[in-house]
Design a protein around this motif. Structure first.
Motif, PDB file in Angstrom:
ATOM      1  N   UNK A 110       0.859  -1.181   0.000  1.00  0.00           N
ATOM      2  CA  UNK A 110       0.000   0.000   0.000  1.00  0.00           C
ATOM      3  C   UNK A 110       0.898   1.235   0.000  1.00  0.00           C
ATOM      4  N   UNK A 111       0.859   2.031  -1.066  1.00  0.00           N
ATOM      5  CA  UNK A 111       1.681   3.243  -1.092  1.00  0.00           C
ATOM      6  C   UNK A 111       1.257   4.241  -0.019  1.00  0.00           C
ATOM      7  N   UNK A 112       2.224   4.977   0.458  1.00  0.00           N
ATOM      8  CA  UNK A 112       1.997   5.974   1.517  1.00  0.00           C
ATOM      9  C   UNK A 112       0.869   6.936   1.147  1.00  0.00           C
ATOM     10  N   UNK A 113      -0.004   7.170   2.132  1.00  0.00           N
ATOM     11  CA  UNK A 113      -1.030   8.185   1.990  1.00  0.00           C
ATOM     12  C   UNK A 113      -2.255   7.793   1.196  1.00  0.00           C
ATOM     13  N   UNK A 114      -2.345   6.552   0.706  1.00  0.00           N
ATOM     14  CA  UNK A 114      -3.519   6.143  -0.059  1.00  0.00           C
ATOM     15  C   UNK A 114      -4.495   5.372   0.829  1.00  0.00           C
ATOM     16  N   UNK A 115      -5.775   5.582   0.584  1.00  0.00           N
ATOM     17  CA  UNK A 115      -6.819   4.881   1.334  1.00  0.00           C
ATOM     18  C   UNK A 115      -6.741   3.399   0.994  1.00  0.00           C
ATOM     19  N   UNK A 116      -6.754   2.558   2.037  1.00  0.00           N
ATOM     20  CA  UNK A 116      -6.699   1.110   1.813  1.00  0.00           C
ATOM     21  C   UNK A 116      -7.458   0.378   2.915  1.00  0.00           C
ATOM     22  N   UNK A 117      -7.651  -0.930   2.721  1.00  0.00           N
ATOM     23  CA  UNK A 117      -8.467  -1.750   3.624  1.00  0.00           C
ATOM     24  C   UNK A 117      -8.099  -3.210   3.434  1.00  0.00           C
ATOM     25  N   UNK A 118      -8.565  -4.043   4.386  1.00  0.00           N
ATOM     26  CA  UNK A 118      -8.524  -5.503   4.239  1.00  0.00           C
ATOM     27  C   UNK A 118      -9.782  -6.069   4.887  1.00  0.00           C
ATOM     28  N   UNK A 119     -10.342  -7.118   4.270  1.00  0.00           N
ATOM     29  CA  UNK A 119     -11.511  -7.789   4.831  1.00  0.00           C
ATOM     30  C   UNK A 119     -11.326  -9.297   4.711  1.00  0.00           C
ATOM     31  N   UNK A 120     -11.628 -10.001   5.790  1.00  0.00           N
ATOM     32  CA  UNK A 120     -11.554 -11.458   5.789  1.00  0.00           C
ATOM     33  C   UNK A 120     -12.750 -12.008   5.017  1.00  0.00           C
ATOM     34  N   UNK A 121     -12.481 -12.666   3.904  1.00  0.00           N
ATOM     35  CA  UNK A 121     -13.551 -13.258   3.093  1.00  0.00           C
ATOM     36  C   UNK A 121     -13.618 -14.770   3.299  1.00  0.00           C
ATOM     37  N   UNK A 122     -12.879 -15.271   4.267  1.00  0.00           N
ATOM     38  CA  UNK A 122     -12.877 -16.699   4.568  1.00  0.00           C
ATOM     39  C   UNK A 122     -13.769 -17.039   5.744  1.00  0.00           C
ATOM     40  N   UNK A 123     -13.931 -18.326   5.974  1.00  0.00           N
ATOM     41  CA  UNK A 123     -14.804 -18.816   7.046  1.00  0.00           C
ATOM     42  C   UNK A 123     -14.057 -19.100   8.347  1.00  0.00           C
ATOM     43  N   UNK A 124     -12.763 -18.793   8.375  1.00  0.00           N
ATOM     44  CA  UNK A 124     -11.989 -18.952   9.610  1.00  0.00           C
ATOM     45  C   UNK A 124     -11.259 -17.647   9.901  1.00  0.00           C
ATOM     46  N   UNK A 125     -10.687 -17.564  11.090  1.00  0.00           N
ATOM     47  CA  UNK A 125      -9.927 -16.368  11.444  1.00  0.00           C
ATOM     48  C   UNK A 125      -8.807 -16.139  10.440  1.00  0.00           C
ATOM     49  N   UNK A 126      -8.393 -14.891  10.318  1.00  0.00           N
ATOM     50  CA  UNK A 126      -7.253 -14.539   9.472  1.00  0.00           C
ATOM     51  C   UNK A 126      -6.272 -13.726  10.297  1.00  0.00           C
ATOM     52  N   UNK A 127      -4.996 -13.821   9.919  1.00  0.00           N
ATOM     53  CA  UNK A 127      -3.925 -13.082  10.591  1.00  0.00           C
ATOM     54  C   UNK A 127      -2.993 -12.537   9.516  1.00  0.00           C
ATOM     55  N   UNK A 128      -2.597 -11.274   9.677  1.00  0.00           N
ATOM     56  CA  UNK A 128      -1.619 -10.667   8.782  1.00  0.00           C
ATOM     57  C   UNK A 128      -0.676  -9.795   9.608  1.00  0.00           C
ATOM     58  N   UNK A 129       0.500  -9.574   9.064  1.00  0.00           N
ATOM     59  CA  UNK A 129       1.451  -8.642   9.644  1.00  0.00           C
ATOM     60  C   UNK A 129       1.689  -7.529   8.647  1.00  0.00           C
ATOM     61  N   UNK A 130       1.684  -6.304   9.135  1.00  0.00           N
ATOM     62  CA  UNK A 130       1.969  -5.137   8.305  1.00  0.00           C
ATOM     63  C   UNK A 130       3.280  -4.529   8.754  1.00  0.00           C
ATOM     64  N   UNK A 131       4.140  -4.256   7.794  1.00  0.00           N
ATOM     65  CA  UNK A 131       5.429  -3.639   8.067  1.00  0.00           C
ATOM     66  C   UNK A 131       5.392  -2.253   7.427  1.00  0.00           C
ATOM     67  N   UNK A 132       5.817  -1.234   8.182  1.00  0.00           N
ATOM     68  CA  UNK A 132       5.733   0.148   7.737  1.00  0.00           C
ATOM     69  C   UNK A 132       7.113   0.759   7.547  1.00  0.00           C
ATOM     70  N   UNK A 133       7.178   1.739   6.656  1.00  0.00           N
ATOM     71  CA  UNK A 133       8.434   2.439   6.379  1.00  0.00           C
ATOM     72  C   UNK A 133       8.608   3.666   7.276  1.00  0.00           C
ATOM     73  N   UNK A 134       8.102   3.575   8.492  1.00  0.00           N
ATOM     74  CA  UNK A 134       8.223   4.666   9.460  1.00  0.00           C
ATOM     75  C   UNK A 134       8.103   4.087  10.859  1.00  0.00           C
ATOM     76  N   UNK A 135       8.781   4.692  11.818  1.00  0.00           N
ATOM     77  CA  UNK A 135       8.649   4.279  13.215  1.00  0.00           C
ATOM     78  C   UNK A 135       7.311   4.702  13.793  1.00  0.00           C
ATOM     79  N   UNK A 136       6.644   5.660  13.123  1.00  0.00           N
ATOM     80  CA  UNK A 136       5.338   6.150  13.556  1.00  0.00           C
ATOM     81  C   UNK A 136       4.521   6.502  12.317  1.00  0.00           C
ATOM     82  N   UNK A 137       3.893   5.490  11.673  1.00  0.00           N
ATOM     83  CA  UNK A 137       3.220   5.720  10.391  1.00  0.00           C
ATOM     84  C   UNK A 137       1.947   6.546  10.480  1.00  0.00           C
ATOM     85  N   UNK A 138       1.354   6.615  11.682  1.00  0.00           N
ATOM     86  CA  UNK A 138       0.069   7.285  11.816  1.00  0.00           C
ATOM     87  C   UNK A 138      -1.042   6.429  11.235  1.00  0.00           C
ATOM     88  N   UNK A 139      -2.224   6.515  11.812  1.00  0.00           N
ATOM     89  CA  UNK A 139      -3.385   5.789  11.295  1.00  0.00           C
ATOM     90  C   UNK A 139      -4.572   6.729  11.342  1.00  0.00           C
TER      91      UNK A 139
END
Length: 180
Positions: A110-139
């Motif tokens: 996801x490029x910096x500053x663009x609106x983005x999302x994720x949604x679980x479309x499966x029938x079981x739990x999902x887990x992801x890790x996000x790595x950012x190019x900043x020590x404080x990316x802001x949300x």
């Protein structure tokens, strides 16, 4: 940080192996490891988040990171994930959605500053890790900021801006907007 008083604790975070509580209204939980949680990240230009998603629609709602790009790594489950290109005069790319269904081992950027999302479309739990190019990316979670601000944004601004009836805006502003 003064090396004379720093300990190894500033460079350590524990708990990313533990599932987050996904009973929030949006069905997800973020476990952040930003500079506030791990001071050793200071000046390193990186941070990360564990995201847990409930089955069948657990959502990391549309949001923006104003100070970082993001790399998402799916560990478990199936996520529908995407971002929207910024405004452009070119009608072929104006507000274009870039989206993909992701599976374990898949990576999405996801490029910096663009609106983005994720949604679980499966029938079981999902887990992801996000790595950012900043020590404080802001949300900035869009719905929370726009409809949950305090004091509230004038109803007329939001009604006209989103082309909604004032009653709909008043209803949205009456919700308790929570962070996941």
């Amino acid at each position: 940080m003064d090396p004379k008083i720093v300990t190894g604790d500033e460079f350590f975070f524990s708990g990313l192996n533990k599932p987050g509580n996904i009973t929030s209204p949006v069905g997800s939980k973020l476990t952040q490891v930003f500079v506030d949680e791990m001071p050793g990240l200071n000046t390193l230009g990186t941070s990360l988040v564990r995201i847990d998603y409930a089955p069948n629609g657990g959502l990391n709602p549309p949001h923006v990171h104003p100070r970082a790009s993001e790399i998402l790594l799916v560990m478990e489950g199936t996520l529908y994930s995407g971002f929207i290109a910024s405004n452009s005069k070119d009608p072929n790319i104006r507000n274009k959605l870039f989206a993909k269904t992701l599976y374990p081992g898949d990576v999405y950027v996801f490029p910096r500053g663009l609106i983005h999302f994720q949604m679980n479309v499966g029938e079981s739990n999902a887990v992801a890790f996000a790595i950012f190019s900043s020590q404080n990316p802001g949300i900035i979670t869009l719905a929370n900021f726009l409809f949950g601000s305090w004091p509230p944004i004038d109803t007329g601004v939001l009604a006209r801006g989103f082309q909604l009836d004032n009653n709909i805006v008043n209803d949205l502003q009456s919700h308790l907007w929570v962070q996941n």
